[in-house]
Design a protein around this motif. Structure first.
Motif, PDB file in Angstrom:
ATOM      1  N   PHE A 177      34.552 -61.484  70.789  1.00  0.00           N
ATOM      2  CA  PHE A 177      33.764 -61.413  69.559  1.00  0.00           C
ATOM      3  C   PHE A 177      33.830 -62.723  68.793  1.00  0.00           C
ATOM      4  CE2 PHE A 177      33.603 -60.728  64.955  1.00  0.00           C
ATOM      5  CZ  PHE A 177      32.340 -60.161  64.836  1.00  0.00           C
ATOM      6  N   SER A 178      32.715 -63.116  68.199  1.00  0.00           N
ATOM      7  CA  SER A 178      32.646 -64.267  67.300  1.00  0.00           C
ATOM      8  C   SER A 178      31.784 -63.882  66.113  1.00  0.00           C
ATOM      9  CB  SER A 178      32.045 -65.481  68.013  1.00  0.00           C
ATOM     10  OG  SER A 178      31.746 -66.511  67.086  1.00  0.00           O
ATOM     11  N   GLU A 179      32.131 -64.361  64.947  1.00  0.00           N
ATOM     12  CA  GLU A 179      31.311 -64.101  63.769  1.00  0.00           C
ATOM     13  C   GLU A 179      30.042 -64.947  63.750  1.00  0.00           C
ATOM     14  OE1 GLU A 179      33.669 -64.531  60.292  1.00  0.00           O
ATOM     15  OE2 GLU A 179      34.917 -62.754  60.688  1.00  0.00           O
ATOM     16  N   LEU A 180      30.006 -65.971  64.604  1.00  0.00           N
ATOM     17  CA  LEU A 180      28.805 -66.785  64.688  1.00  0.00           C
ATOM     18  C   LEU A 180      27.681 -65.983  65.349  1.00  0.00           C
ATOM     19  CD1 LEU A 180      30.339 -70.205  65.813  1.00  0.00           C
ATOM     20  CD2 LEU A 180      29.777 -69.441  63.491  1.00  0.00           C
ATOM     21  N   GLU A 181      26.455 -66.415  65.145  1.00  0.00           N
ATOM     22  CA  GLU A 181      25.264 -65.778  65.712  1.00  0.00           C
ATOM     23  C   GLU A 181      25.240 -64.274  65.429  1.00  0.00           C
ATOM     24  OE1 GLU A 181      23.935 -68.812  69.228  1.00  0.00           O
ATOM     25  OE2 GLU A 181      25.025 -67.020  69.849  1.00  0.00           O
ATOM     26  N   ASP A 182      25.555 -63.945  64.159  1.00  0.00           N
ATOM     27  CA  ASP A 182      25.447 -62.572  63.668  1.00  0.00           C
ATOM     28  C   ASP A 182      26.369 -61.603  64.395  1.00  0.00           C
ATOM     29  OD1 ASP A 182      24.418 -60.746  61.838  1.00  0.00           O
ATOM     30  OD2 ASP A 182      22.814 -60.110  63.193  1.00  0.00           O
ATOM     31  N   GLY A 183      27.422 -62.111  65.012  1.00  0.00           N
ATOM     32  CA  GLY A 183      28.399 -61.243  65.662  1.00  0.00           C
ATOM     33  C   GLY A 183      27.902 -60.568  66.926  1.00  0.00           C
ATOM     34  N   LEU A 184      26.837 -61.058  67.531  1.00  0.00           N
ATOM     35  CA  LEU A 184      26.326 -60.452  68.769  1.00  0.00           C
ATOM     36  C   LEU A 184      27.271 -60.746  69.930  1.00  0.00           C
ATOM     37  CD1 LEU A 184      22.546 -61.290  68.337  1.00  0.00           C
ATOM     38  CD2 LEU A 184      23.634 -59.040  68.110  1.00  0.00           C
ATOM     39  N   ASN A 185      27.468 -59.738  70.766  1.00  0.00           N
ATOM     40  CA  ASN A 185      28.469 -59.825  71.844  1.00  0.00           C
ATOM     41  C   ASN A 185      27.982 -58.927  72.988  1.00  0.00           C
ATOM     42  OD1 ASN A 185      30.853 -60.423  73.182  1.00  0.00           O
ATOM     43  ND2 ASN A 185      32.047 -58.883  72.082  1.00  0.00           N
ATOM     44  N   HIS A 186      27.097 -59.451  73.820  1.00  0.00           N
ATOM     45  CA  HIS A 186      26.322 -58.648  74.760  1.00  0.00           C
ATOM     46  C   HIS A 186      27.051 -58.335  76.063  1.00  0.00           C
ATOM     47  CE1 HIS A 186      22.786 -59.739  72.313  1.00  0.00           C
ATOM     48  NE2 HIS A 186      23.220 -60.975  72.378  1.00  0.00           N
ATOM     49  N   ARG A 187      26.661 -57.198  76.642  1.00  0.00           N
ATOM     50  CA  ARG A 187      26.952 -56.888  78.036  1.00  0.00           C
ATOM     51  C   ARG A 187      25.677 -56.313  78.638  1.00  0.00           C
ATOM     52  NH1 ARG A 187      30.617 -59.356  76.147  1.00  0.00           N
ATOM     53  NH2 ARG A 187      32.832 -59.244  76.720  1.00  0.00           N
ATOM     54  N   MET A 188      25.625 -56.253  79.970  1.00  0.00           N
ATOM     55  CA  MET A 188      24.424 -55.768  80.653  1.00  0.00           C
ATOM     56  C   MET A 188      24.574 -54.279  80.970  1.00  0.00           C
ATOM     57  SD  MET A 188      22.544 -58.455  80.698  1.00  0.00           S
ATOM     58  CE  MET A 188      21.210 -57.596  81.534  1.00  0.00           C
ATOM     59  N   TYR A 189      23.505 -53.502  80.710  1.00  0.00           N
ATOM     60  CA  TYR A 189      23.462 -52.062  80.960  1.00  0.00           C
ATOM     61  C   TYR A 189      22.240 -51.735  81.809  1.00  0.00           C
ATOM     62  CZ  TYR A 189      26.957 -51.920  77.272  1.00  0.00           C
ATOM     63  OH  TYR A 189      28.099 -52.132  76.531  1.00  0.00           O
ATOM     64  N   TYR A 190      22.212 -50.526  82.390  1.00  0.00           N
ATOM     65  CA  TYR A 190      21.082 -50.182  83.256  1.00  0.00           C
ATOM     66  C   TYR A 190      20.824 -48.685  83.319  1.00  0.00           C
ATOM     67  CZ  TYR A 190      24.103 -48.369  87.021  1.00  0.00           C
ATOM     68  OH  TYR A 190      24.993 -47.626  87.765  1.00  0.00           O
ATOM     69  N   VAL A 191      19.607 -48.346  83.736  1.00  0.00           N
ATOM     70  CA  VAL A 191      19.239 -47.006  84.189  1.00  0.00           C
ATOM     71  C   VAL A 191      18.482 -47.169  85.498  1.00  0.00           C
ATOM     72  CG1 VAL A 191      19.091 -45.958  81.892  1.00  0.00           C
ATOM     73  CG2 VAL A 191      17.046 -46.998  82.915  1.00  0.00           C
ATOM     74  N   THR A 192      18.406 -46.109  86.294  1.00  0.00           N
ATOM     75  CA  THR A 192      17.592 -46.111  87.505  1.00  0.00           C
ATOM     76  C   THR A 192      16.514 -45.041  87.397  1.00  0.00           C
ATOM     77  OG1 THR A 192      19.079 -44.574  88.657  1.00  0.00           O
ATOM     78  CG2 THR A 192      19.491 -46.934  88.948  1.00  0.00           C
ATOM     79  N   THR A 193      15.435 -45.241  88.134  1.00  0.00           N
ATOM     80  CA  THR A 193      14.336 -44.276  88.128  1.00  0.00           C
ATOM     81  C   THR A 193      13.531 -44.422  89.404  1.00  0.00           C
ATOM     82  OG1 THR A 193      12.379 -43.513  86.912  1.00  0.00           O
ATOM     83  CG2 THR A 193      12.786 -45.874  86.935  1.00  0.00           C
ATOM     84  N   LYS A 194      12.884 -43.351  89.818  1.00  0.00           N
ATOM     85  CA  LYS A 194      11.966 -43.385  90.947  1.00  0.00           C
ATOM     86  C   LYS A 194      10.510 -43.397  90.504  1.00  0.00           C
ATOM     87  CE  LYS A 194      14.856 -41.193  94.515  1.00  0.00           C
ATOM     88  NZ  LYS A 194      14.684 -42.261  95.543  1.00  0.00           N
ATOM     89  N   ASP A 195      10.257 -42.904  89.288  1.00  0.00           N
ATOM     90  CA  ASP A 195       8.876 -42.711  88.860  1.00  0.00           C
ATOM     91  C   ASP A 195       8.579 -43.176  87.434  1.00  0.00           C
ATOM     92  OD1 ASP A 195      10.295 -40.858  87.399  1.00  0.00           O
ATOM     93  OD2 ASP A 195       9.409 -39.108  88.393  1.00  0.00           O
ATOM     94  N   PHE A 196       9.537 -43.750  86.725  1.00  0.00           N
ATOM     95  CA  PHE A 196       9.395 -44.192  85.345  1.00  0.00           C
ATOM     96  C   PHE A 196       9.065 -43.028  84.404  1.00  0.00           C
ATOM     97  CE2 PHE A 196       8.800 -47.943  87.918  1.00  0.00           C
ATOM     98  CZ  PHE A 196       9.564 -48.885  87.249  1.00  0.00           C
ATOM     99  N   LYS A 197       9.427 -41.837  84.841  1.00  0.00           N
ATOM    100  CA  LYS A 197       9.294 -40.648  84.003  1.00  0.00           C
ATOM    101  C   LYS A 197      10.660 -40.013  83.745  1.00  0.00           C
ATOM    102  CE  LYS A 197       4.660 -39.660  85.777  1.00  0.00           C
ATOM    103  NZ  LYS A 197       3.809 -38.724  86.558  1.00  0.00           N
ATOM    104  N   GLU A 198      11.474 -39.950  84.776  1.00  0.00           N
ATOM    105  CA  GLU A 198      12.833 -39.457  84.651  1.00  0.00           C
ATOM    106  C   GLU A 198      13.801 -40.598  84.947  1.00  0.00           C
ATOM    107  OE1 GLU A 198      13.400 -36.099  87.158  1.00  0.00           O
ATOM    108  OE2 GLU A 198      11.917 -34.857  86.107  1.00  0.00           O
ATOM    109  N   PHE A 199      14.865 -40.665  84.134  1.00  0.00           N
ATOM    110  CA  PHE A 199      15.795 -41.788  84.217  1.00  0.00           C
ATOM    111  C   PHE A 199      17.226 -41.282  84.303  1.00  0.00           C
ATOM    112  CE2 PHE A 199      12.027 -42.979  81.868  1.00  0.00           C
ATOM    113  CZ  PHE A 199      11.656 -44.187  82.440  1.00  0.00           C
ATOM    114  N   SER A 200      18.061 -42.072  84.969  1.00  0.00           N
ATOM    115  CA  SER A 200      19.483 -41.749  85.039  1.00  0.00           C
ATOM    116  C   SER A 200      20.136 -41.989  83.678  1.00  0.00           C
ATOM    117  CB  SER A 200      20.169 -42.622  86.087  1.00  0.00           C
ATOM    118  OG  SER A 200      20.180 -43.988  85.654  1.00  0.00           O
TER     119      SER A 200
END
Length: 319
Positions: free
Chosen positions: A162-185
């Motif tokens: 964490f840093s207070e610079l850049e508005d305290g943003l501290n990202h990680r990557m997240y995901y979902v999977t789908t076969k049809d873009f209607k139902e998602f994990s």
């Protein structure tokens, strides 16, 4: 007799090499390249550019937006990512807002006429999520599904970076999977390399998945692009293997693989210009920013390979 057989073998081998070379050249000549991008803050919508060689890019529709944003409350269309599914349909996701907890989605058969835009609430279940930025899509042929992934800061997580610079943003990557873009994990963590990470771009290659990513560290500043790999689309991914960009701040990587060479494009956002590097082995990278040309006001997006007939239709309809 042995000399005759050797001569015949040499002729056959030479013919085979020539045939293979011609086939490869023809295949390359049948492809063109498309770049989806945004301008300004993303309020105008989707913009497109095209290229024959992956270096010189020309705007379509006289630089005007192809599609105006309607999804989300802020109605932005930043970081547009387009891929073509196995059925030929084009799928697009994008950042709808700086602060909302969902992403935009639409599909098209021809890259001109688009479906109704949807808001996918991928992080609405997490009250401490601050954003959902720069979503992308990658298709997993082995499992016949798509993975949508993006960067999010969740307040209180990963205090060690964490840093207070850049508005305290501290990202990680997240995901979902789908076969049809209607139902998602369910939403899951995709990548936690031990630093703030954003702008991941994943492509399949030779039985594995290549991730180009941005180290978003601000203290001390990194702001550089790297490569990681995995045997599975959903990971786990390796620690960053190599830094591919130079002594400048870069973001929004996207790639093309052309005739055995990787070209990774990115936004030199402090300098308000696009940059690029190339490699044949994903380890040794050459700066080629001076060799590329993009339309004015281009912000980062996604490069993809399209058929020449598709581009011809775009040019006829939009120019």
């Amino acid at each position: 007799m042995k000399k005759v057989n050797l001569l015949i073998y040499s002729i056959i081998a030479a013919f085979f090499l020539l045939f293979s070379s011609c086939n490869q050249q023809t295949s390359s000549e049948e492809n063109r390249y498309l770049f989806s991008y945004f301008k300004g803050n993303g309020e105008s919508g989707l913009h497109l550019a095209w290229s024959e060689d992956g270096l010189i890019w020309h705007e379509l529709n006289n630089g005007q937006p192809i599609l105006e944003p309607t999804a989300g409350e802020d109605k932005l269309m930043r970081d547009p990512c387009i891929i073509q599914g196995p059925d030929g349909r084009y799928h697009m996701v994008w950042t709808v807002s700086w602060n909302e907890r969902g992403i935009g989605y639409a599909w098209s058969e021809d890259l001109i006429n688009w479906s109704e835009q949807q808001y996918i609430p991928v992080m609405e279940h997490e009250p401490n999520a601050r954003n959902t930025w720069a979503p992308e899509i990658t298709y997993d042929e082995k499992n016949d599904k798509f993975m949508i992934y993006w960067a999010t800061t969740i307040t209180g997580l990963y205090p060690e970076t964490f840093s207070e610079l850049e508005d305290g943003l501290n990202h990680r990557m997240y995901y979902v999977t789908t076969k049809d873009f209607k139902e998602f994990s369910e939403t899951k963590l995709l990548y936690e390399p031990g630093f703030s990470v954003i702008d991941s771009h994943i492509v399949p290659h030779n039985g594995e998945f290549i991730m180009f990513l941005k180290d978003e560290t601000i203290e001390p500043p990194a702001k550089s692009l790297h490569v990681a790999t995995s045997k599975n689309l959903t990971g786990p991914y390796s620690q960053p293997l190599v830094q591919i960009t130079g002594d400048y701040w870069a973001e929004g990587p996207t790639s093309l693989y052309i005739d055995g060479t990787w070209i990774v494009y990115f936004d030199k956002y402090i300098e308000w210009t696009m940059g690029a590097v190339k490699s044949t082995d994903l380890e040794n990278w050459e700066e080629i920013s001076h060799k590329i040309s993009f339309p004015s006001e281009v912000r980062h997006g996604t490069a993809l390979k399209i058929e020449k007939e598709v581009l011809n239709n775009l040019k006829q309809q939009l120019n």
